[in-house]
Write an enzyme that holds these catalytic residues in place. Sequence first.
Site, PDB file in Angstrom:
ATOM      1  CG  ASP A   1      -1.958  -1.056   1.212  1.00  0.00           C
ATOM      2  OD1 ASP A   1      -2.238  -1.584   0.121  1.00  0.00           O
ATOM      3  OD2 ASP A   1      -2.500  -1.372   2.292  1.00  0.00           O
ATOM      4  CE  LYS A   2       0.542   8.460  -1.840  1.00  0.00           C
ATOM      5  NZ  LYS A   2      -0.386   9.513  -2.352  1.00  0.00           N
TER       6      LYS A   2
END
Length: 388
Positions: free
Chosen positions: A211-212
Amino acid sequence: MPSKNMIRKGKRRQTVKHEYRIARDAARAAGLEPGIDPESVAVPEGYLAPIPERVVPQLDEEELESEDGVRSFAADSAAEGMRLDAYLAKAIPEISRSRVQLLAENGQISVDGEKAKSSLKLKGGEQISIEGEPRPLPLKAFAEDIPLEIVHEDKDLAVINKPAGMMVHAGAGATEEARNHGTLVNALLGHFGRMSEVGGAERPGIVHRLDKMTSGLIIVAKNDLAHRRLSEMFAAHDLEKVYVTLVQGWIRKDKFTIHMPVARDLVHRTRMTTLRKDGREAVSHVQVLERIEGRFGRFTLAEVKIETGRTHQIRVHMQSISHPVVGDTLYGAAGALKDKATDETIPLERNFLHAWRLVFRHPMTGKKLELEAQLPPELAEIADLVNS
């Protein structure tokens, strides 16, 4: 011969039911009782009520994340009565209606598990799956001079310690210029020049994702053969992936396994959920490292080893046992640390989730690799604060 009761041509979409709804909504807005007799609705002679424009919520990037090359999401209730191609063209602005029709012709779109035609009328709530890339592919990824922490590198692969805030590959920005800068892919091309092309021109070298706002170790492939073998290892769960996380509250058990399916939440569509029976299998092994109590409350520091790699897996699994990841406001955690005694508040800029350890056999040589990345400074600082 037309019936005398037939609505005149040009007014056939104007019905008593529609006027009733207009009057009902107006009454509610005025604070009146909602019970309105449709026969009492007065419509001026020659009046044609405006037909409200259909508003279809747009799907965001997280809703379009791929799971083994398939993107699945639930049709919004606004899709009721719409053709499949018309709905998808509104829900995914970057995809044209003609492209939806092409995907459907190729058998790449399913509705509730059945291959669907673009002309299919939706009822709302159906599970739609798109195989392959729904949007036209972005321009080929390009190199950028972006600093990277390279934990391991050889001629076949590299392992990067990705910082929080960096997207792995191009997202769904308004324009190619906006969404194709500053990603891990741009940095990889800047460092290595050429990566594997198995994942497509826009995702060279990318075997798996983080995930970012999750930091830590990620494997990238330099050539196609290494990429395919790594993909097979991920599919067979033939790697050890260990994360460290700080969660809210004290977890009672020292060691346990969360075996709950993960699927898209049909109501809050940017989230995943463990409550749907049709979710994909997801397994997380949790080991408590430390239970903490300080001026900001109670927390648990834990290791999580995952067998599967579902979207938001650890985050949604921890939320499912009422211990959301610290800083993860999407899954119910507080967005700041608060000292109840002094009211001191410290904002949290990210989720406390870090992929700190990878153990796997090199896909070409068979050599065992054991790699680690310690907590980044911002997470180490949060760990110190909750211990104070």
